[in-house]
Design an enzyme around this catalytic site. Structure first.
Site, mmCIF file in Angstrom:
data_model
loop_
_atom_site.group_PDB
_atom_site.id
_atom_site.type_symbol
_atom_site.label_atom_id
_atom_site.label_comp_id
_atom_site.label_asym_id
_atom_site.label_seq_id
_atom_site.Cartn_x
_atom_site.Cartn_y
_atom_site.Cartn_z
ATOM 1 N N LEU A 120 22.143 10.891 -0.696
ATOM 2 C CA LEU A 120 23.196 11.498 -1.523
ATOM 3 C C LEU A 120 23.683 12.780 -0.848
ATOM 4 C CD1 LEU A 120 21.240 10.906 -4.822
ATOM 5 C CD2 LEU A 120 23.379 9.770 -4.188
ATOM 6 N N ASP A 156 13.203 12.705 2.020
ATOM 7 C CA ASP A 156 11.907 12.870 1.340
ATOM 8 C C ASP A 156 11.276 14.233 1.610
ATOM 9 O OD1 ASP A 156 12.215 10.223 0.430
ATOM 10 O OD2 ASP A 156 11.316 9.425 2.243
ATOM 11 N N ASP A 196 16.712 16.937 -1.828
ATOM 12 C CA ASP A 196 17.519 17.911 -1.083
ATOM 13 C C ASP A 196 18.190 17.174 0.066
ATOM 14 O OD1 ASP A 196 15.606 17.548 0.865
ATOM 15 O OD2 ASP A 196 14.821 19.607 0.789
ATOM 16 N N ALA A 197 18.722 17.932 1.021
ATOM 17 C CA ALA A 197 19.531 17.296 2.068
ATOM 18 C C ALA A 197 18.705 16.456 3.042
ATOM 19 C CB ALA A 197 20.317 18.372 2.820
ATOM 20 N N GLY A 198 17.397 16.637 3.070
ATOM 21 C CA GLY A 198 16.568 15.902 4.033
ATOM 22 C C GLY A 198 16.123 14.547 3.507
ATOM 23 N N ARG A 212 32.425 7.289 3.626
ATOM 24 C CA ARG A 212 31.181 7.612 2.929
ATOM 25 C C ARG A 212 31.407 8.757 1.936
ATOM 26 N NH1 ARG A 212 25.612 5.817 3.492
ATOM 27 N NH2 ARG A 212 24.552 7.240 2.093
ATOM 28 N N ASN A 248 13.642 11.948 -7.018
ATOM 29 C CA ASN A 248 13.426 10.692 -6.310
ATOM 30 C C ASN A 248 11.928 10.424 -6.226
ATOM 31 O OD1 ASN A 248 13.957 8.383 -4.790
ATOM 32 N ND2 ASN A 248 14.041 9.496 -2.852
ATOM 33 N N THR A 249 11.559 9.156 -6.193
ATOM 34 C CA THR A 249 10.153 8.812 -5.974
ATOM 35 C C THR A 249 10.014 8.273 -4.562
ATOM 36 O OG1 THR A 249 10.461 6.560 -6.782
ATOM 37 C CG2 THR A 249 9.767 8.202 -8.381
ATOM 38 N N HIS A 250 8.884 8.619 -3.942
ATOM 39 C CA HIS A 250 8.614 8.121 -2.592
ATOM 40 C C HIS A 250 7.189 7.559 -2.553
ATOM 41 C CE1 HIS A 250 8.708 7.624 1.650
ATOM 42 N NE2 HIS A 250 7.682 8.430 1.832
HETATM 43 C C1 GRF Z 1 9.391 2.358 -5.013
HETATM 44 O O1 GRF Z 1 8.111 2.248 -4.416
HETATM 45 C C2 GRF Z 1 10.111 3.556 -4.502
HETATM 46 O O2 GRF Z 1 9.295 4.654 -4.286
HETATM 47 C C3 GRF Z 1 10.646 3.049 -3.194
HETATM 48 O O3 GRF Z 1 11.079 1.744 -3.499
HETATM 49 C C4 GRF Z 1 10.317 1.233 -4.567
HETATM 50 C C5 GRF Z 1 11.276 0.831 -5.653
HETATM 51 O O4 GRF Z 1 10.687 -0.007 -6.570
HETATM 52 N N1 GRF Z 1 11.669 3.922 -2.680
HETATM 53 P P1 GRF Z 1 11.449 -0.509 -7.881
HETATM 54 O O5 GRF Z 1 12.834 -0.952 -7.498
HETATM 55 O O6 GRF Z 1 11.457 0.630 -8.863
HETATM 56 O O7 GRF Z 1 10.609 -1.648 -8.368
#
Ligand code: GRF
Length: 205
Positions: free
Chosen positions: A96, A146, A142-144, A68, A108-110
């Site tokens: 990462l 979300d 970060d390391a966690g 890894r 990152n988006t969550h």
């Molecule tokens: C998003 O909702 C993101 O937050 C989540 O996975 C989805 C990815 O969607 N981790 P896409 O690949 O950008 O359509």
């Protein structure tokens, strides 16, 4: 930060967030350019979207490396070759390493309102918990899982007849708009991160 800001986007799947960024970057006034798209697997729609936009792609599959750590270093080198100002992990399904995060400012988006419902099943967990409002969060990785400093959030209402798919689709629409808005402002005005406080603009980098 370069002008336009250089962005590398990491994807694992459909890449609709990536598409929203590609579309926004078509306008020079947006202030950013997607210089490369990377994935941890072949054949995903996110890579095809990059191809169609004429953006270079690369793939780093964990299975192709002896550990890894080696994968992580190889990924960092592939990303680094494009000298990004910002890395956006948009539906990238791998954690990462700290080395990677020390090297690149990574967002990152969550699909939930952090710190609620972290992990792989944000929409499902929100629905099961019975919340009436959930949403999406853009954060500095970060390391966690979300847990990083929050850059932007957007609320999304949970409606009576929602199932996981309908809720996630509505979250994703709001998530894309939030991502495009925040990344554009960061590209044009910079970003500073002090502890958990994130500020766009000012004496930011
Ligand atoms: C998003 O909702 C993101 O937050 C989540 O996975 C989805 C990815 O969607 N981790 P896409 O690949 O950008 O359509």
């Amino acid at each position: 930060m370069n002008s336009p800001a250089r962005i590398v986007v990491l994807v694992s799947g459909a890449g609709t967030n990536l598409q929203a960024l590609l579309d926004a970057c078509a306008d020079p006034a947006y202030g950013a350019r997607v210089v490369a798209v990377g994935a941890d697997r072949d054949g995903v729609e996110g890579l095809a979207r990059a191809d169609r936009a004429g953006v270079p792609t690369f793939v780093a599959r964990v299975a192709d490396y002896t550990s890894r750590e080696h994968w992580d270093r190889a990924l960092a080198d592939k990303v680094g070759a494009f000298e990004p100002d910002l890395v956006v992990s948009a539906g990238f399904m791998k954690l990462l390493s700290q080395d990677f995060l020390d090297r690149f400012l990574t967002l990152n988006t969550h699909p939930a309102l952090c710190p609620a419902f972290p992990g792989m099943h944000g929409p499902r967990d929100a629905l099961e918990h019975g919340v009436k409002v959930t949403g999406a969060t853009l954060f500095v990785v970060d390391a966690g899982v979300d847990t990083g400093p929050i850059v932007a959030q957007v609320p999304v209402e949970v409606v009576e007849d929602d199932d996981v798919a309908s809720l996630h689709e509505r979250i994703k629409a709001a998530e894309r708009a939030m991502l495009v808005d925040a990344v554009g402002r960061i590209a044009r005005e910079g970003i500073s991160v002090e502890g958990r406080r994130v500020r766009i603009g000012g004496d930011a980098r």
